[in-house]
Design a protein around this motif. Structure first.
Motif, PDB file in Angstrom:
ATOM      1  N   ARG B 141       0.636  -1.123   0.078  1.00 15.08           N
ATOM      2  CA  ARG B 141       0.071   0.116  -0.125  1.00 15.08           C
ATOM      3  C   ARG B 141       0.819   1.306   0.110  1.00 15.08           C
ATOM      4  O   ARG B 141       0.407   2.143  -0.657  1.00 15.08           O
ATOM      5  CB  ARG B 141      -1.005   0.040   1.399  1.00 15.08           C
ATOM      6  CG  ARG B 141      -2.099  -1.171   1.182  1.00 15.08           C
ATOM      7  CD  ARG B 141      -3.095  -0.609   2.192  1.00 15.08           C
ATOM      8  NE  ARG B 141      -2.917  -0.154   3.407  1.00 15.08           N
ATOM      9  CZ  ARG B 141      -3.649   0.657   4.079  1.00 15.08           C
ATOM     10  NH1 ARG B 141      -4.912   0.649   3.675  1.00 15.08           N
ATOM     11  NH2 ARG B 141      -3.275   1.056   5.332  1.00 15.08           N
ATOM     12  N   ILE B 210      -5.020  -4.735  -3.352  1.00 11.06           N
ATOM     13  CA  ILE B 210      -4.062  -3.466  -3.221  1.00 11.06           C
ATOM     14  C   ILE B 210      -2.935  -3.474  -4.130  1.00 11.06           C
ATOM     15  O   ILE B 210      -2.591  -2.449  -4.418  1.00 11.06           O
ATOM     16  CB  ILE B 210      -3.493  -3.490  -1.856  1.00 11.06           C
ATOM     17  CG1 ILE B 210      -2.571  -4.658  -1.574  1.00 11.06           C
ATOM     18  CG2 ILE B 210      -4.581  -3.334  -0.712  1.00 11.06           C
ATOM     19  CD1 ILE B 210      -2.285  -4.765   0.005  1.00 11.06           C
ATOM     20  N   PHE B 212      -3.573  -4.060  -7.705  1.00  9.03           N
ATOM     21  CA  PHE B 212      -3.998  -3.645  -8.960  1.00  9.03           C
ATOM     22  C   PHE B 212      -5.257  -2.509  -8.719  1.00  9.03           C
ATOM     23  O   PHE B 212      -5.598  -1.757  -9.627  1.00  9.03           O
ATOM     24  CB  PHE B 212      -4.546  -4.794  -9.787  1.00  9.03           C
ATOM     25  CG  PHE B 212      -3.602  -5.814  -9.936  1.00  9.03           C
ATOM     26  CD1 PHE B 212      -2.536  -5.505 -10.377  1.00  9.03           C
ATOM     27  CD2 PHE B 212      -3.772  -7.036  -9.584  1.00  9.03           C
ATOM     28  CE1 PHE B 212      -1.302  -6.661 -10.685  1.00  9.03           C
ATOM     29  CE2 PHE B 212      -3.009  -8.331  -9.734  1.00  9.03           C
ATOM     30  CZ  PHE B 212      -1.691  -7.772 -10.369  1.00  9.03           C
ATOM     31  N   GLY B 213      -5.694  -2.134  -7.597  1.00  5.63           N
ATOM     32  CA  GLY B 213      -6.757  -1.267  -7.393  1.00  5.63           C
ATOM     33  C   GLY B 213      -8.040  -1.812  -7.919  1.00  5.63           C
ATOM     34  O   GLY B 213      -8.691  -1.143  -8.726  1.00  5.63           O
ATOM     35  N   HIS B 337      -7.141  13.104   4.631  1.00  7.78           N
ATOM     36  CA  HIS B 337      -6.389  12.366   3.720  1.00  7.78           C
ATOM     37  C   HIS B 337      -5.464  11.313   4.352  1.00  7.78           C
ATOM     38  O   HIS B 337      -5.087  11.389   5.522  1.00  7.78           O
ATOM     39  CB  HIS B 337      -5.652  13.263   3.041  1.00  7.78           C
ATOM     40  CG  HIS B 337      -5.335  13.172   1.460  1.00  7.78           C
ATOM     41  ND1 HIS B 337      -6.435  13.392   0.773  1.00  7.78           N
ATOM     42  CD2 HIS B 337      -4.358  12.773   0.839  1.00  7.78           C
ATOM     43  CE1 HIS B 337      -5.952  12.993  -0.412  1.00  7.78           C
ATOM     44  NE2 HIS B 337      -4.932  12.723  -0.246  1.00  7.78           N
ATOM     45  N   HIS B 338      -5.549  10.131   3.681  1.00  5.76           N
ATOM     46  CA  HIS B 338      -4.391   9.087   4.458  1.00  5.76           C
ATOM     47  C   HIS B 338      -4.500   7.912   3.393  1.00  5.76           C
ATOM     48  O   HIS B 338      -4.942   8.246   1.988  1.00  5.76           O
ATOM     49  CB  HIS B 338      -5.411   8.485   5.574  1.00  5.76           C
ATOM     50  CG  HIS B 338      -6.649   7.832   5.182  1.00  5.76           C
ATOM     51  ND1 HIS B 338      -6.617   6.508   4.695  1.00  5.76           N
ATOM     52  CD2 HIS B 338      -7.935   8.375   5.270  1.00  5.76           C
ATOM     53  CE1 HIS B 338      -8.133   6.274   4.788  1.00  5.76           C
ATOM     54  NE2 HIS B 338      -8.875   7.359   4.867  1.00  5.76           N
ATOM     55  N   VAL B 339      -4.020   6.986   3.725  1.00  2.00           N
ATOM     56  CA  VAL B 339      -3.894   5.720   2.899  1.00  2.00           C
ATOM     57  C   VAL B 339      -5.103   5.007   2.666  1.00  2.00           C
ATOM     58  O   VAL B 339      -5.679   4.522   3.601  1.00  2.00           O
ATOM     59  CB  VAL B 339      -2.864   4.618   3.229  1.00  2.00           C
ATOM     60  CG1 VAL B 339      -2.465   3.699   2.379  1.00  2.00           C
ATOM     61  CG2 VAL B 339      -1.507   5.492   3.614  1.00  2.00           C
ATOM     62  N   PRO B 340      -5.569   5.000   1.319  1.00  2.00           N
ATOM     63  CA  PRO B 340      -6.962   4.238   1.482  1.00  2.00           C
ATOM     64  C   PRO B 340      -6.880   2.631   1.654  1.00  2.00           C
ATOM     65  O   PRO B 340      -5.910   2.055   1.469  1.00  2.00           O
ATOM     66  CB  PRO B 340      -7.135   4.447  -0.174  1.00  2.00           C
ATOM     67  CG  PRO B 340      -6.205   5.420  -0.550  1.00  2.00           C
ATOM     68  CD  PRO B 340      -5.083   5.409   0.103  1.00  2.00           C
ATOM     69  N   SER B 343      -5.451   0.739  -0.968  1.00  2.78           N
ATOM     70  CA  SER B 343      -4.453   1.417  -1.592  1.00  2.78           C
ATOM     71  C   SER B 343      -4.799   2.495  -2.572  1.00  2.78           C
ATOM     72  O   SER B 343      -4.330   3.504  -2.593  1.00  2.78           O
ATOM     73  CB  SER B 343      -3.580   0.339  -2.099  1.00  2.78           C
ATOM     74  OG  SER B 343      -2.101   1.129  -2.635  1.00  2.78           O
ATOM     75  N   PHE B 344      -5.558   2.124  -3.287  1.00  2.30           N
ATOM     76  CA  PHE B 344      -6.251   3.119  -4.372  1.00  2.30           C
ATOM     77  C   PHE B 344      -7.516   3.575  -3.883  1.00  2.30           C
ATOM     78  O   PHE B 344      -8.270   2.921  -2.975  1.00  2.30           O
ATOM     79  CB  PHE B 344      -6.427   2.308  -5.702  1.00  2.30           C
ATOM     80  CG  PHE B 344      -5.054   1.842  -6.319  1.00  2.30           C
ATOM     81  CD1 PHE B 344      -4.902   2.370  -7.368  1.00  2.30           C
ATOM     82  CD2 PHE B 344      -4.772   0.484  -5.813  1.00  2.30           C
ATOM     83  CE1 PHE B 344      -3.695   1.939  -8.157  1.00  2.30           C
ATOM     84  CE2 PHE B 344      -3.689  -0.030  -6.337  1.00  2.30           C
ATOM     85  CZ  PHE B 344      -3.067   0.801  -7.484  1.00  2.30           C
ATOM     86  N   LEU B 345      -7.791   4.875  -4.232  1.00  4.61           N
ATOM     87  CA  LEU B 345      -9.104   5.451  -3.850  1.00  4.61           C
ATOM     88  C   LEU B 345     -10.197   4.703  -4.162  1.00  4.61           C
ATOM     89  O   LEU B 345     -10.582   4.296  -5.282  1.00  4.61           O
ATOM     90  CB  LEU B 345      -9.377   6.885  -4.435  1.00  4.61           C
ATOM     91  CG  LEU B 345      -8.337   8.133  -3.477  1.00  4.61           C
ATOM     92  CD1 LEU B 345      -7.059   7.766  -3.394  1.00  4.61           C
ATOM     93  CD2 LEU B 345      -8.801   9.370  -4.222  1.00  4.61           C
ATOM     94  N   LEU B 348     -11.766   5.309  -7.419  1.00  8.77           N
ATOM     95  CA  LEU B 348     -11.046   4.949  -8.591  1.00  8.77           C
ATOM     96  C   LEU B 348     -10.490   3.659  -8.383  1.00  8.77           C
ATOM     97  O   LEU B 348      -9.628   3.161  -9.355  1.00  8.77           O
ATOM     98  CB  LEU B 348      -9.927   5.977  -8.321  1.00  8.77           C
ATOM     99  CG  LEU B 348     -10.034   7.430  -8.297  1.00  8.77           C
ATOM    100  CD1 LEU B 348      -8.718   8.315  -8.428  1.00  8.77           C
ATOM    101  CD2 LEU B 348     -10.880   7.995  -9.632  1.00  8.77           C
ATOM    102  N   SER B 350     -10.740  -0.009 -10.272  1.00  7.63           N
ATOM    103  CA  SER B 350     -10.981  -0.435 -11.557  1.00  7.63           C
ATOM    104  C   SER B 350     -11.659  -1.519 -11.690  1.00  7.63           C
ATOM    105  O   SER B 350     -11.852  -2.417 -10.823  1.00  7.63           O
ATOM    106  CB  SER B 350      -9.436  -0.548 -12.167  1.00  7.63           C
ATOM    107  OG  SER B 350      -9.613  -1.842 -12.977  1.00  7.63           O
TER     108      SER B 350
END
Lengths: 445, 445
Positions: B141, B210, B212-213, B337-340, B343-345, B348, B350
């Motif tokens: 992450r 985490i 590949f999102g 704000h922090h680490v999602p 890992s990706f928002l 967002l 995919s």
């Protein structure tokens, strides 16, 4: 996407160019992970470059960039300990966060730099300074934050590891392999920093501080390089089930009276062939950490190169963007509580002493050359036994000079001062013909 | 030291007790690193325990603890996917941060849990859910946050790895070694989750998200266990320079038209003997990640056990304490704000599809049993060649039944649907006597 994050890159050598390429290649991933635009606004370079996007300001005045209103985070990749230091101190004073790959600068001046950063409420991040792309700084500072570190052992100089790997694999002597490493670009024209262990010592000083919560003390690292390692010893080590690697050790010791001391040392070391660390080959790096209650963990990867270093630099940038981002819209000042630079709070760093070489405890590989007289082995083993040194293995090889035999002895861990005395006595024996060759040994257990 | 951080531990089994022991052992290190007192205020346990410090409230009402004003962070280590889920959802709704080691729960219900956490502005941290004490969640992450992950390969089930290691080292069959693993406490009385690969599939689902999102998609992981692995295949693999390990793979693929798909699969796999991953033995875990521009990095350590899991749980606690601490004195809400979580928002992530088994691409080890007729090898190789399958190595062994020979074939990577067709044809040959044994193969290159 809210506010863009504006980066300045100081220095457009291999690493600086690697950072630009990473951002170009992975901009989608960076945005998806941070929710921000990350843009390079300025680069510091001596000569104008025409391969850089026209939107980026090129400037040879690094101090001006470090103070620019157009920059949130300053990435220092020029190297060296003079201009780099001036620029970083200037950036800190102007409230910029700094990301640097500069191990020499931090190992030698980190205490001063981090103190200024604390005072100015900014971060100086340095993942790329140790073991290249391996995230050992983050792992030690954050992932192992609940552990008490007992010791760590790292192959943290790729050049040295390449040379040791090639000597073993191809049976060529040190000088030959060094020449090859230079031809391949793995070693500098002046290889001193790598082959004498200084680069590894810089990195070890950083690792030890974040492992034990002590100030940076590069000047107290015991440092021995690989220039004296012969093929003979490489081969004897293999025969006995070991492999010679250049390893940096940081070890917490507690003496009889419960007083703690820390060993900081980089030197050639026999380690067991069947450990993962012994099988880290070529220019690869790895760090083995033994901590309580986690036990042993190992971290492995590329310790140098444009891609690996850029990965580490940009991991630091992502940390700054993600964690500090929205609580602090200007990305400077007042970010409050965070991971301390050296993992432990500055006011809670410990004054645990760094042990002198004579106080260090390791096993030993000894190669003694002696005339093949009756009784010589008895004399040697008696001297070791009298010094309280336990022998783990002995290998007596056929004579390679007339009447002389090499005797290889592996010992259990012993205080270095005792070993010094024993070796002095062995060298005084009439039948012993040469200086005793000694290489440290660690079971990594 | 400013405000104390108040922890609740739900469940006092091996892991919960490990967390208490860690805090007792390392309180000094925790304070030096966080600048805070970290105290356990409540524990959730069915039966009253007299070995717990009297200052800690013991309560069998987990829902009450999850909502208690006396708690900042809830540590869930009861396991399972029913009560654990209820308790975590309840804690989130009451603004508590949650730390959990529960891989099954997150793999199956993580999308829902993380969404609720985002909505309530709290964190659900889960380092201990994958690979025990190895900090692979933080690494993926945060440390690799600037990389594009191409693939990862992990030995992420210690029980399975113990069995595969012992079969090879001692030459005993699966059932014998499984019984030993059960006697040693490495395997459950009902070993299904471990030996059928389900536990590994849970962890792989988390790692893939985490990396590949993508949303968690445990139900799409192709899952094959180790119950069918024979000593014969273990030995043939060794003879050909490979080792059979149970490996979880997450691989990004791009087809001819540039469309991306993702392979999620856990299965026995031949990997080259000289790789570090092949030398991860016993109950140890390791994850190898190939990302751009970093290249290959490997993370190794204990994948289970009280100490390793407690280390990961408390690393999450330290993250919450350090990063969220002072910007957010209550330790709840508004941390911004922090680490999602993945890992990706979240917005967002995919929708890249997970590929079906028939679309996956791997090399293969095939063991074909055939009558030793002239022409049988020609028939088999012709079928493979017609299917566009390239042969990397062939080993024809002496007959072990009268007139029958085992033929071992290693292939280069091929789409599974093609391999299915080829094997169907091979099995129809008159001279082929048994079903073809197939095990996947990966060079990890």
């Amino acid at each position: 996407m809210s506010k863009s994050i504006k980066l300045a890159i100081l220095g457009l050598g291999t690493v600086g160019t690697g950072v630009i390429n990473l951002i170009n290649d992975n901009l989608g991933e960076l945005k998806r992970r941070s929710g921000r635009d990350i843009i390079i606004t300025e680069v510091g370079t001596r000569r104008q470059r025409d391969d850089i996007d026209a939107s980026i300001i090129q400037n040879d005045d690094l101090m001006a960039i470090a103070a620019s209103d157009n920059v949130d985070i300053v990435i220092e990749v020029i190297g060296g300990t003079t201009l780099a230091k001036d620029v970083i101190m200037h950036a800190i004073k102007h409230g910029k966060h700094v990301v640097t790959a500069n191990k020499a600068l931090l190992a030698e001046h980190g205490n001063e730099i981090f103190a200024l950063a604390e005072a100015n409420n900014v971060h100086v991040a340095y993942e790329a300074a140790v073991a290249g792309g391996i995230p050992i700084i983050k792992v030690m500072r954050e992932a192992l934050a609940a552990n008490k570190v007992d010791w760590l052992a790292g192959i943290i100089n790729g050049t040295g590891n390449f040379i040791m790997s090639e000597m073993r694999d191809t049976g060529r002597p040190f000088v030959d392999v060094l020449a090859e490493a230079q031809a391949l670009g793995y070693a500098e024209a002046d290889p001193t920093f790598d082959v004498e262990g200084i680069d590894a010592a810089h990195k070890l000083a950083l690792l030890a501080s974040i492992a034990f919560g002590i100030p940076l003390q590069f000047d107290k690292v015991y440092c021995e390089g690989i220039t004296g390692i012969t093929l003979q010893d490489v081969n004897y080590a293999e025969e006995l089930g070991y492999r010679i690697k250049h390893v940096g050790f940081a070890v917490r010791r507690t003496n009889d009276k419960g007083k703690e001391g820390i060993e900081l040392r980089v030197h050639p070391t026999l380690i067991p062939q069947n450990t993962l660390l012994a099988n880290v080959n070529g220019v690869k790096n790895a760090v083995l950490v033994n901590s309580h209650p986690l036990g042993q963990t190992l971290y492995y990867g590329d310790g140098a190169g444009a891609g690996a270093t850029a990965s580490a630099v940009m991991a630091d940038v992502m940390d700054l963007v993600r964690v500090l981002g929205s609580n602090d819209p200007s990305l400077t000042g007042q970010q409050g509580h965070h991971v301390p630079h050296l993992s432990f709070l500055p006011e809670l760093l410990s004054d645990t002493p760094i042990l002198r070489a004579e106080q260090m405890i390791t096993g030993y590989y000894l190669r003694v050359h002696a005339y093949d007289n009756p009784g010589v082995l008895a004399d040697i083993t008696r001297i070791l036994s009298d010094a309280g040194i336990n022998i783990d293995a002995i290998l007596q090889k056929p004579a390679h000079k007339v009447g002389q035999v090499p005797i290889i002895i592996l010992t259990l861990p012993v205080i270095e001062s005792q070993m010094n005395l024993a070796i002095a006595k062995i060298e005084k024996l009439d039948s012993v013909t040469d200086k005793v060759v000694r290489i440290r040994l660690d079971e990594l257990a």
